[in-house]
Design an enzyme around this catalytic site. Sequence first.
Site, PDB file in Angstrom:
ATOM      1  CB  THR A 169      -3.942  -6.762  -5.966  1.00 62.51           C
ATOM      2  OG1 THR A 169      -3.954  -6.197  -4.659  1.00 62.51           O
ATOM      3  CG2 THR A 169      -2.993  -6.004  -6.849  1.00 62.51           C
ATOM      4  CB  THR A 182      -0.201  -3.213  -0.304  1.00 68.25           C
ATOM      5  OG1 THR A 182       0.004  -4.579  -0.134  1.00 68.25           O
ATOM      6  CG2 THR A 182      -1.590  -2.860   0.067  1.00 68.25           C
TER       7      THR A 182
END
Lengths: 405, 405
Positions: A153, A190
């Site tokens: 990401t 995450t």
Amino acid sequence: MAVGPGTLPEFFPVAGVKLGIASAGIKKPGRKDIVLFELAPESRVAGIFTRNQFCAAPVTLSRRHLAQKAPRYLLINTGNANAGTGERGMTDAIACCGALAERAGVSPEEVLPFSTGVIGEPLPVEKIVRALPEALANTDENRWAEAASGIMTTDTRPKGASRQLDLDGHTVTISGISKGAGMIRPNMATMLGFIATDARIEPGLLQALAVELGEKSFNRITIDGDTSTNDCCMLMASGQYGGPEIRPDSPTLAKLREALEQVYLELAHAIVRDGEGATKFVTIDVAGAAGQKEALDVAYTVAHSPLVKTALFASDPNWGRILAAVGRAGVPDLDLNALEIFLGDVCLVRNGGRADDYSEERGQAVMDREEITIAIDLKRGDVRETIWTCDFSHDYVTINAEYRT
Amino acid sequence: MAVGPGTLPEFFPVAGVKLGIASAGIKKPGRKDIVLFELAPESRVAGIFTRNQFCAAPVTLSRRHLAQKAPRYLLINTGNANAGTGERGMTDAIACCGALAERAGVSPEEVLPFSTGVIGEPLPVEKIVRALPEALANTDENRWAEAASGIMTTDTRPKGASRQLDLDGHTVTISGISKGAGMIRPNMATMLGFIATDARIEPGLLQALAVELGEKSFNRITIDGDTSTNDCCMLMASGQYGGPEIRPDSPTLAKLREALEQVYLELAHAIVRDGEGATKFVTIDVAGAAGQKEALDVAYTVAHSPLVKTALFASDPNWGRILAAVGRAGVPDLDLNALEIFLGDVCLVRNGGRADDYSEERGQAVMDREEITIAIDLKRGDVRETIWTCDFSHDYVTINAEYRT
């Protein structure tokens, strides 16, 4: 910013494990944001999942599917975490698994979904479903490096590790990728880790290894103490290495475990090295504890202390901050006069205060390095625990304060 | 930088409580760094002390003396915390108490020592002893404002509160000062609070009030989660207000408790407002908890989350970060679908995700303020806890990283 070299290894392909990549345009058009793992029949999968109570829908669904059937596909999307999305989040995750299952000719329970990216936005199911044919069409054993980039990401670099070893004349391959940069990246959910091997591992042992190795690696790193809603780490074993099944009493297990542990540690450390704003890679080693809990309490209290972390950023050997953090870790009857604290090989604290032979110059010399060990000996027992963290810099504040502006 | 107005109140003098100030030159020549409280005979003192296991020598000695005799003097020095100083630290603290006792004609056990400032440096006993005559010579009931400045270390402003109230025709006065800016200022051992009243309070009740009010105020604030080695908060009652002794069953107690609580809260909040690099004053209110522990676990997990704190700094209504912090607070069986999170009067989270009526504009309007409340209703019970904190800014990193450079 990141600590140390960040080059990807040369990945060894893992027999029975193919990777497919596609572009669904979830956040940006053209960005590769879908990664598929396609596992040969007879493969076995084990994993560990976030302990955050508000785990994302795909985490709940992956757990459920894993308990029902041996997975054939892992479907990972980046750009959207499908977390904090209420009931719709679960419906969307089920829809993605169903679409892939139908097209691939497996049952929906044989698909494990993983999502990473922004929290609280509905998952763009249609975009993902439209991209599945592309990903299925290009699965290949040699796409690990692309997959490492595909699951990123806001990581500043892709993360991977790969090993081959000989087990009684049979070559075993282990390859893995991970992603993550803060425990929760700004608005991002995450940490993900995917490790595959062609070894044939008895299912109970595979699960035990997934827990044990995850505990020693991904569960021993911290950037900022924030645990994501989406953290997952999966261990896949295709069983195609040609040797016998490895069981808890197999003589080859020790060697395999060691190689797997190296891969787990490399992938976990890579996340710390790419920690938000990180300029230091810090090992915190607590020895002489009377039990595991107190060892970890001390280690995490030091690792999470904003004062210790800013001192590390400043390369300031500020031993008073480390001492004070140890003192508030909640360990009963801790004896200040007995314990010792080292920075690298330099003793900072002994006999309840600054060590007699300590000098600012010696402390500074250690602090100036990019990789630093803080070692604390509690002198209470023989339990030892090691965790890894990074410093706390201006860039951490910048990254996290200015993410949406 | 600090949040809100920082002007000192007009202090009402407290009968039976005199303050002396002197300059010992501990860190800087000429700086007022010694503050004495001189208490009339029959005064009573109670207090609470740091829970950091590595408490400083003066903390240990104050505890001991308080258990032995009713104090006549409180001796406070700034510029040096006498913490992390080993056995010598205790010898030095005893020497200072002895010197003051001898000159004032009391016993050493009637002196309570308090030190704040740099950790790990030997206390300059001679300088302090040389300054005692000056401080003893100028004790006066009207030196509260000077004392508020005299106990500062790196605080950006002095902190005080003062009240008068009528108890059955007798005027009671309460005045107090506090200091502190991080829970541990860079290398500093931090929080001190001194509150005096002329009310006559039964000793057991005084101790109970010191614990209860300290718990509700100083023990409910956090800048960075770091607990200093030197924190102390003392409640002094000279008994000279002219009314009857106040006991647990006195009808006047409720009114006195309320006034004391206001003073405690003002002094505690002043520390948060002067938090290192603070730009926001943040109230975290957790309601609907099944017990106190889970209420506080949730409140502190949100208050200490670097991601929440940096979002507050950025005035970013990033509800995903608050939600994720609640989820990792360790509360068992928390129901994401039941709880509600409010930012000011705007509902952020309901039914497991972003509230339907939430809009970025409404969230932003609250976040733009300097004083912000995050209210979390766990919907599990009727326990409620409130704590106060500040945001996490670039200045926090600057202050703590560049302190010694």
